[in-house]
Structures are given as structure tokens and as C-alpha cells.
Design a protein around this motif. Structure first.
Motif, PDB file in Angstrom:
ATOM      1  N   UNK A  55       0.823  -1.199   0.000  1.00 45.72           N
ATOM      2  CA  UNK A  55       0.000   0.000   0.000  1.00 45.72           C
ATOM      3  C   UNK A  55       0.860   1.253   0.000  1.00 45.72           C
ATOM      4  N   UNK A  56       0.367   2.290  -0.654  1.00 44.31           N
ATOM      5  CA  UNK A  56       1.111   3.541  -0.781  1.00 44.31           C
ATOM      6  C   UNK A  56       1.192   4.246   0.579  1.00 44.31           C
ATOM      7  N   UNK A  57       2.360   4.811   0.872  1.00 46.90           N
ATOM      8  CA  UNK A  57       2.578   5.635   2.061  1.00 46.90           C
ATOM      9  C   UNK A  57       2.724   7.071   1.561  1.00 46.90           C
ATOM     10  N   UNK A  58       1.696   7.873   1.739  1.00 51.08           N
ATOM     11  CA  UNK A  58       1.638   9.220   1.144  1.00 51.08           C
ATOM     12  C   UNK A  58       2.124  10.256   2.149  1.00 51.08           C
ATOM     13  N   UNK A  59       3.320  10.772   1.905  1.00 48.21           N
ATOM     14  CA  UNK A  59       3.991  11.674   2.839  1.00 48.21           C
ATOM     15  C   UNK A  59       3.663  13.124   2.500  1.00 48.21           C
ATOM     16  N   UNK A  60       2.804  13.756   3.299  1.00 49.82           N
ATOM     17  CA  UNK A  60       2.532  15.176   3.110  1.00 49.82           C
ATOM     18  C   UNK A  60       1.123  15.489   2.678  1.00 49.82           C
ATOM     19  N   UNK A  61       0.137  14.886   3.344  1.00 51.45           N
ATOM     20  CA  UNK A  61      -1.276  15.082   3.001  1.00 51.45           C
ATOM     21  C   UNK A  61      -1.888  16.133   3.920  1.00 51.45           C
ATOM     22  N   UNK A  62      -2.585  17.097   3.341  1.00 51.79           N
ATOM     23  CA  UNK A  62      -3.308  18.061   4.164  1.00 51.79           C
ATOM     24  C   UNK A  62      -4.731  17.576   4.387  1.00 51.79           C
ATOM     25  N   UNK A  63      -5.132  17.551   5.663  1.00 51.50           N
ATOM     26  CA  UNK A  63      -6.508  17.223   6.041  1.00 51.50           C
ATOM     27  C   UNK A  63      -7.047  18.419   6.822  1.00 51.50           C
ATOM     28  N   UNK A  68     -10.734  23.413   9.069  1.00 47.65           N
ATOM     29  CA  UNK A  68     -11.203  23.497   7.681  1.00 47.65           C
ATOM     30  C   UNK A  68     -11.875  22.186   7.269  1.00 47.65           C
ATOM     31  N   UNK A  69     -12.740  21.705   8.150  1.00 46.43           N
ATOM     32  CA  UNK A  69     -13.391  20.427   7.906  1.00 46.43           C
ATOM     33  C   UNK A  69     -14.288  20.465   6.666  1.00 46.43           C
ATOM     34  N   UNK A  70     -14.705  21.676   6.273  1.00 45.75           N
ATOM     35  CA  UNK A  70     -15.529  21.787   5.070  1.00 45.75           C
ATOM     36  C   UNK A  70     -14.737  21.446   3.810  1.00 45.75           C
ATOM     37  N   UNK A  71     -13.409  21.488   3.899  1.00 43.90           N
ATOM     38  CA  UNK A  71     -12.576  21.129   2.749  1.00 43.90           C
ATOM     39  C   UNK A  71     -12.248  19.634   2.731  1.00 43.90           C
ATOM     40  N   UNK A  72     -11.946  19.085   3.891  1.00 42.30           N
ATOM     41  CA  UNK A  72     -11.628  17.665   3.983  1.00 42.30           C
ATOM     42  C   UNK A  72     -11.683  17.235   5.442  1.00 42.30           C
ATOM     43  N   UNK A  73     -12.291  16.088   5.702  1.00 42.92           N
ATOM     44  CA  UNK A  73     -12.315  15.517   7.045  1.00 42.92           C
ATOM     45  C   UNK A  73     -11.470  14.251   7.046  1.00 42.92           C
ATOM     46  N   UNK A  74     -11.192  13.759   8.236  1.00 45.91           N
ATOM     47  CA  UNK A  74     -10.439  12.505   8.307  1.00 45.91           C
ATOM     48  C   UNK A  74     -11.212  11.369   7.657  1.00 45.91           C
ATOM     49  N   UNK A  75     -12.518  11.384   7.801  1.00 49.10           N
ATOM     50  CA  UNK A  75     -13.315  10.317   7.218  1.00 49.10           C
ATOM     51  C   UNK A  75     -13.272  10.365   5.690  1.00 49.10           C
ATOM     52  N   UNK A 306      -3.893  18.614  -1.303  1.00 51.44           N
ATOM     53  CA  UNK A 306      -4.234  19.912  -0.714  1.00 51.44           C
ATOM     54  C   UNK A 306      -5.644  20.291  -1.154  1.00 51.44           C
ATOM     55  N   UNK A 307      -6.642  19.953  -0.347  1.00 44.99           N
ATOM     56  CA  UNK A 307      -8.025  20.265  -0.728  1.00 44.99           C
ATOM     57  C   UNK A 307      -8.304  21.755  -0.688  1.00 44.99           C
ATOM     58  N   UNK A 308      -9.086  22.226  -1.642  1.00 49.15           N
ATOM     59  CA  UNK A 308      -9.517  23.624  -1.688  1.00 49.15           C
ATOM     60  C   UNK A 308     -10.959  23.657  -2.172  1.00 49.15           C
ATOM     61  N   UNK A 390     -16.916  12.239  -8.824  1.00 48.96           N
ATOM     62  CA  UNK A 390     -16.958  10.885  -8.271  1.00 48.96           C
ATOM     63  C   UNK A 390     -15.885  10.663  -7.209  1.00 48.96           C
ATOM     64  N   UNK A 391     -15.007  11.634  -7.004  1.00 49.80           N
ATOM     65  CA  UNK A 391     -13.955  11.489  -5.994  1.00 49.80           C
ATOM     66  C   UNK A 391     -14.557  11.459  -4.597  1.00 49.80           C
ATOM     67  N   UNK A 392     -13.915  10.724  -3.698  1.00 54.56           N
ATOM     68  CA  UNK A 392     -14.394  10.611  -2.330  1.00 54.56           C
ATOM     69  C   UNK A 392     -14.031  11.836  -1.489  1.00 54.56           C
ATOM     70  N   UNK A 393     -13.043  12.608  -1.901  1.00 51.36           N
ATOM     71  CA  UNK A 393     -12.668  13.816  -1.165  1.00 51.36           C
ATOM     72  C   UNK A 393     -13.810  14.818  -1.165  1.00 51.36           C
ATOM     73  N   UNK A 394     -13.897  15.601  -0.078  1.00 52.42           N
ATOM     74  CA  UNK A 394     -14.908  16.661  -0.041  1.00 52.42           C
ATOM     75  C   UNK A 394     -14.627  17.698  -1.112  1.00 52.42           C
TER      76      UNK A 394
END
Length: 425
Positions: A55-63, A68-75, A306-308, A390-394
Motif C-alpha cells: 500500500x502507498x505511504x503518502x507523505x505530506x497530506x493536508x486534512x 477546515x473540515x468543510x474542505x476535507x475531514x479525516x473520514x 491539498x483540498x480547496x 466521483x472522488x471521495x474527497x470533499x
């Protein structure tokens, strides 16, 4: 539970091999792989000759939690990661407020528990990420911080930075830097050159990255700290990185998948989904970065997710927010390099899984006996047209919207548990 994955194309980033075989999972770990028979009572999954990799280990993800939960949550980030074959997310501390205290780190860790994938956290190097006073590095390490970074907030005071490096060195902590000269890069929207001039956009020379990297590497040489440059995107920076490694400094570097697969001309008619930090570079810089990954000079490929929100992107290019989501598009975008013949699948997973895990001291990233059964099963040749909705990101700010891509994740496993099922659509 005993799980047997048969008829797989095993991608081993340690040995840099691709071999047909089977893989056996017990109690969340890989216990055997290769030409092995199915044990009695095991649940069998037929991989149908598709690729099975760490599995990929993604170093440097903004949540976006907290602030800023309206941009992305942990879920939502966890769901996006699982759909993209990312089994370990290394989250950045550039939240509101910044993750700069043990209390804020513990809050984020509790919130991250609802995600279907593993989430580890970096903490801020300086309080508030304002470059004036170092954080309590020791306490933050005790609370679970895997590295320390101020993300894109570059510390201008070299004395403060040298003290933070010295303290981190004494505790064995790793610092993640963002190589940029902040004065030169302030207010820039694109890489300087003819394209920037024709578009009337403020640009920054790639030399700003080299200057920032040279400064950081000098401080690394002075202090002996473990250092990782989050993004090296220009050919001008590569000789400095090579010299530092040749000199024996404890230095590694990463690059985002966007800088490996896109260039400055993709901005086109002011397309804000292509506005990045640092900005997209020339095609010559892109090719140099790809070659550096192939040679092992650049160690890590990451999404720099980096969600926006829509409002921050629906602005004139100069004023629009920087960054793009990438948890779900990291693998299919990386497979562009495979299909182009630039990198093999083991080389890709060396940079996306093995190297980031090794650098952070994690057990993940390997396809070996005893390793955690964090795996991704994917079809590297399956074509699709990406629809950002169709992306799962907010947030849906991807530069690949409407792009024909190749490579679909069929299943994702974390500790032997399937967290993303095969999608027939």
C-alpha cells in the motif's frame, strides 16, 4: 483470519522485481508469498493476474481538521485514500490552528481513528508555523509525531531554524523542509519565463527553490539533523541534492505527482486547478525530476494532497488558492510514467511506499514475510475518464478532471482487512 491472495503479479519494491505468485496473510501480516499452496480453511481471493503491491505511504497530506473540515475531514480523506490504494497517510500540520502542541496532536489522532486507513501525523516545527519559536519537539514525539515541518511556511530566521534543527538532531527527530526562498517566491503564481510573461502572471524563478535548498542543506551540515525536502521540482536543485547525499548528509527528497506528470503549459487559459505550490515547471524540469526518481536521487513520490473549496478556486488565477487533491489520483497519474517507459512498477512503489516508510521508520511499504498486510491490488491497464465529482474527497480540485487515465484500484487492504472493495463501475 487467514487470507490467501492467489494468481497475483507481485510487485516487490525492495528487490525491484515483478513475479507471478500467491500471498498468504494471517493476523494482519504477510506470512508467506511466492509459489505457495492455499492452506486449509483460508479465504481465497483470485487476483486474476493483476498487480499486488505494498500500500502507498503518502507523505505530506493536508486534512482540514481542525479548522477546515468543510474542505476535507479525516473520514473523507480516509475513504479517498482507500480508493486510491493509499494505506498510510502522513498528515501535515498546516491546520487551523496548527498542530503544534501535544493536545492538538492528540485531538487529531483521536479524530483520525475513524478513517479506514492508517493516519500518522507530522507536527509543526515552530509554534503557529510562524518561524519564531520552536515547538516542544520531545513532547510531540511522545504524543506520536513522526516528523516536524512548517509545511509551506518557510522560516526566514536562520538562527531560529538552526536551533530547531539542533534540538531535533538531539532527539533523533526528522525535519521536513519546503525549499523556497520566501522573498523571491512571495506572490508568485507560476514559474517565471516566456509563458508567465505572455499570460501577465507574476512568476518565480526555479532558482528560488535552489536557494532555499542550499540554505537548508548548509544548516543540515552544521547541525547533523535528519532532513527531508518535501518537493524538489527543478533541475537546478538536483546538483545540490546530489552533493549533500555524496557528502553523507542524512538527507532525502520528495516530489509531487503533479510535478512529475504536468508542466507549466497545462495552466493554459488560467486554469486554477493547475495552480500549485511550488508552481508547475518547464518540461525540461519535469523530465529531470522523473530521471532523478529513476536514479534514486529523489526518493519519494507523494500526492501533496491539498483540498480547496470551489470558492477559493473560482477566482482570478493570481488570487486563487494553490494545490490539488491527489489521494485518489496518485496511482493512476504515476502509472502514466510506467506506461511511458520512464519508471517500472517496482521503481514506482519504491518511491511511493518503501522509501517513505523507511524514512519515517515505519514497518509498511514492503512485500515481505513479517511485513504488515497493507496492500493494493490494481489493474495498471484499465482505462477510465476521471470525473472529479466521483472522488471521495470533499473538495474536488483535481487537475485531472476529464482526463483519460489508466490504472484502477481493485482492492485495498489494511492489516489484512479489505477497506476498499472491487468497483465494477
Amino acid at each position: 483470519m487467514t487470507l490467501f491472495l492467489q494468481n497475483a503479479r507481485l510487485i516487490d519494491p525492495e528487490r525491484l522485481t515483478e513475479t507471478p505468485g500467491n500471498l498468504l496473510i494471517e493476523a494482519g501480516r504477510i506470512v508467506a508469498l511466492g509459489d505457495i499452496a492455499v492452506p486449509e480453511g483460508a479465504e481465497v481471493i483470485d487476483c486474476a493476474g493483476k498487480c499486488l503491491a505494498p500500500g502507498i505511504v503518502d507523505l505530506g497530506v493536508k486534512i482540514g481538521e481542525p479548522g477546515e473540515r468543510h474542505k476535507e475531514s479525516f473520514r473523507t480523506a480516509g475513504r479517498a485514500a482507500a480508493a486510491g490504494g493509499v494505506t498510510t497517510v502522513i498528515a501535515r500540520p498546516d491546520t487551523l490552528p496548527a498542530i503544534d502542541t501535544p493536545e492538538s496532536l492528540e485531538f487529531a489522532t483521536r479524530r483520525a481513528a475513524e478513517a479506514p486507513v492508517r493516519i500518522r501525523h507530522m507536527a509543526a516545527l515552530t509554534k503557529g508555523r510562524d518561524g519564531r519559536e520552536m515547538t516542544e519537539i520531545g513532547f510531540l514525539m511522545d504524543a506520536g509525531a513522526v516528523a516536524f515541518t512548517d509545511a509551506e511556511a518557510v522560516t526566514t530566521d536562520a538562527k531560529v531554524l538552526s536551533r530547531a534543527f539542533t534540538y531535533a538532531r538531539a532527539l533523533g527527530a526528522m525535519v521536513v523542509g519546503h525549499p523556497q526562498e520566501p522573498g523571491l517566491s512571495h506572490g508568485a503564481a507560476v514559474t517565471s519565463g516566456k509563458f508567465a510573461s505572455l499570460r501577465g502572471l507574476p512568476g518565480v524563478s526555479p532558482m528560488a527553490e535552489r536557494i532555499g535548498l542550499e540554505r537548508d542543506l548548509a544548516l543540515v551540515e552544521m547541525t547533523g539533523v535528519r532532513y527531508h525536502a518535501d518537493q524538489i521540482t527543478s533541475a537546478a536543485s538536483l546538483p545540490a541534492l546530489a552533493r549533500a547525499k555524496a557528502a553523507g548528509l542524512d538527507v532525502t527528497a520528495g516530489v509531487s505527482i503533479h510535478h512529475l506528470t504536468l508542466n507549466e503549459f497545462d495552466v493554459g487559459e488560467y486554469r486554477t486547478f493547475f495552480k500549485m505550490t511550488p508552481p508547475l515547471r518547464s518540461e525540461e524540469d519535469r523530465l529531470a525530476a522523473v530521471q532523478a526518481v529513476a536514479d534514486g536521487l529523489i526518493d519519494v513520490i507523494c500526492s501533496m494532497h491539498t483540498p480547496a473549496d470551489e470558492e477559493s478556486k473560482r477566482l482570478p488565477f493570481e488570487q486563487a488558492a494553490s494545490g490539488a487533491v491527489g489521494l485518489e489520483t496518485l496511482l493512476p497519474a504515476a502509472l502514466r510514467l510506467y506506461h511511458a517507459g520512464a519508471l517500472s512498477l517496482p521503481q514506482l512503489f519504491r518511491a511511493m511506499a518503501l522509501n517513505p516508510a523507511k524514512r519515517l521508520g515505519l514497518a509498511q511499504g514492503r512485500l515481505a514475510e513479517g511485513a504488515p498486510a497493507d496492500l493494493v491490488l490494481f489493474d495498471p491497464d484499465a482505462p477510465f475518464v476521471l470525473d472529479r465529482f466521483t472522488l471521495h474527497s470533499k473538495s474536488k480540485n483535481t487537475p485531472f478532471d476529464g482526463t483519460r487515465m489508466e490504472g484502477k484500484v481493485l482492492a485495498t487492504f489494511v492489516a489484512g482487512v479489505q477497506v476498499y472493495p472491487h468497483n465494477e463501475k
